[in-house]
Motif scaffolding. Structure first.
Motif, PDB file in Angstrom:
ATOM      1  N   UNK A 166      42.873  33.451  40.727  1.00  0.00           N
ATOM      2  CA  UNK A 166      41.748  32.530  40.739  1.00  0.00           C
ATOM      3  C   UNK A 166      40.887  32.775  39.504  1.00  0.00           C
ATOM      4  N   UNK A 167      39.653  33.205  39.646  1.00  0.00           N
ATOM      5  CA  UNK A 167      38.742  33.380  38.504  1.00  0.00           C
ATOM      6  C   UNK A 167      38.604  34.830  38.058  1.00  0.00           C
ATOM      7  N   UNK A 168      39.463  35.725  38.567  1.00  0.00           N
ATOM      8  CA  UNK A 168      39.337  37.137  38.237  1.00  0.00           C
ATOM      9  C   UNK A 168      40.592  37.654  37.530  1.00  0.00           C
ATOM     10  N   UNK A 169      40.390  38.699  36.725  1.00  0.00           N
ATOM     11  CA  UNK A 169      41.479  39.310  35.966  1.00  0.00           C
ATOM     12  C   UNK A 169      41.467  40.809  36.192  1.00  0.00           C
ATOM     13  N   UNK A 170      42.665  41.378  36.221  1.00  0.00           N
ATOM     14  CA  UNK A 170      42.832  42.823  36.278  1.00  0.00           C
ATOM     15  C   UNK A 170      43.787  43.201  35.147  1.00  0.00           C
ATOM     16  N   UNK A 171      43.369  44.143  34.303  1.00  0.00           N
ATOM     17  CA  UNK A 171      44.214  44.597  33.207  1.00  0.00           C
ATOM     18  C   UNK A 171      45.078  45.754  33.700  1.00  0.00           C
ATOM     19  N   UNK A 172      46.333  45.785  33.253  1.00  0.00           N
ATOM     20  CA  UNK A 172      47.258  46.824  33.688  1.00  0.00           C
ATOM     21  C   UNK A 172      48.116  47.267  32.510  1.00  0.00           C
ATOM     22  N   UNK A 173      48.461  48.554  32.517  1.00  0.00           N
ATOM     23  CA  UNK A 173      49.348  49.107  31.499  1.00  0.00           C
ATOM     24  C   UNK A 173      50.201  50.180  32.171  1.00  0.00           C
ATOM     25  N   UNK A 223      51.454  53.484  36.492  1.00  0.00           N
ATOM     26  CA  UNK A 223      50.684  52.261  36.310  1.00  0.00           C
ATOM     27  C   UNK A 223      49.196  52.548  36.346  1.00  0.00           C
ATOM     28  N   UNK A 224      48.496  52.102  35.318  1.00  0.00           N
ATOM     29  CA  UNK A 224      47.037  52.196  35.266  1.00  0.00           C
ATOM     30  C   UNK A 224      46.473  50.787  35.321  1.00  0.00           C
ATOM     31  N   UNK A 225      45.436  50.581  36.139  1.00  0.00           N
ATOM     32  CA  UNK A 225      44.828  49.258  36.258  1.00  0.00           C
ATOM     33  C   UNK A 225      43.311  49.374  36.240  1.00  0.00           C
ATOM     34  N   UNK A 226      42.673  48.285  35.846  1.00  0.00           N
ATOM     35  CA  UNK A 226      41.222  48.204  35.926  1.00  0.00           C
ATOM     36  C   UNK A 226      40.852  47.604  37.276  1.00  0.00           C
ATOM     37  N   UNK A 227      39.586  47.576  37.556  1.00  0.00           N
ATOM     38  CA  UNK A 227      39.107  46.851  38.731  1.00  0.00           C
ATOM     39  C   UNK A 227      39.194  45.358  38.428  1.00  0.00           C
ATOM     40  N   UNK A 228      39.196  44.534  39.469  1.00  0.00           N
ATOM     41  CA  UNK A 228      39.162  43.089  39.270  1.00  0.00           C
ATOM     42  C   UNK A 228      37.816  42.716  38.673  1.00  0.00           C
ATOM     43  N   UNK A 229      37.839  41.836  37.669  1.00  0.00           N
ATOM     44  CA  UNK A 229      36.603  41.432  36.985  1.00  0.00           C
ATOM     45  C   UNK A 229      36.675  39.949  36.641  1.00  0.00           C
ATOM     46  N   UNK A 288      36.765  40.320  30.740  1.00  0.00           N
ATOM     47  CA  UNK A 288      38.013  41.034  30.493  1.00  0.00           C
ATOM     48  C   UNK A 288      38.298  41.096  28.999  1.00  0.00           C
ATOM     49  N   UNK A 289      38.163  42.278  28.440  1.00  0.00           N
ATOM     50  CA  UNK A 289      38.489  42.460  27.024  1.00  0.00           C
ATOM     51  C   UNK A 289      38.790  43.929  26.766  1.00  0.00           C
TER      52      UNK A 289
END
Length: 111
Positions: free
Chosen positions: A7-14, A19-25, A30-31
């Protein structure tokens, strides 16, 4: 590196050994700023920014990841022991579980 969108949120992952991920934002926040003098430094900085934890700059990327994994395992063990201690009826066993939990917490604090 991946940007997962819902939807309107992004989670960055590497993925680097795990696996490392950010919180949903929100999409607008997201940058990732790329910094470093070579590709290895840029890659390490991307992982540090996505993981958002405390990193020891004196250690290598692999050593920092290994420490994070140990911390996560210890935290899960603490949660498991807390759950068992809450359910335990016998005071002696409950006391032993709490002592085990304290020892693991001390080890976690040393890391």
């Amino acid at each position: 590196m991946f940007a997962l969108q819902f939807e309107e949120e992004i989670q960055l992952a590497v993925f680097c050994e795990k696996l490392f991920t950010t919180e949903w934002m929100p999409e607008t926040k997201a940058s990732i700023e790329l910094s470093g003098l070579n590709f290895d430094d840029v890659w390490e900085n991307i992982i540090k920014k996505i993981e958002c934890g405390e990193w020891n700059n004196d250690l290598t990327l692999e050593e920092n990841i290994e420490i994070k994994e140990k911390q996560e395992k210890l935290q899960k063990e603490i949660e498991r022991l807390e759950k068992l201690a809450r359910k335990e009826v016998q005071p002696k066993k409950k006391f032993e579980l709490v002592n085990q939990k304290r020892k693991i917490e001390e080890e976690l604090n040393r890391l």
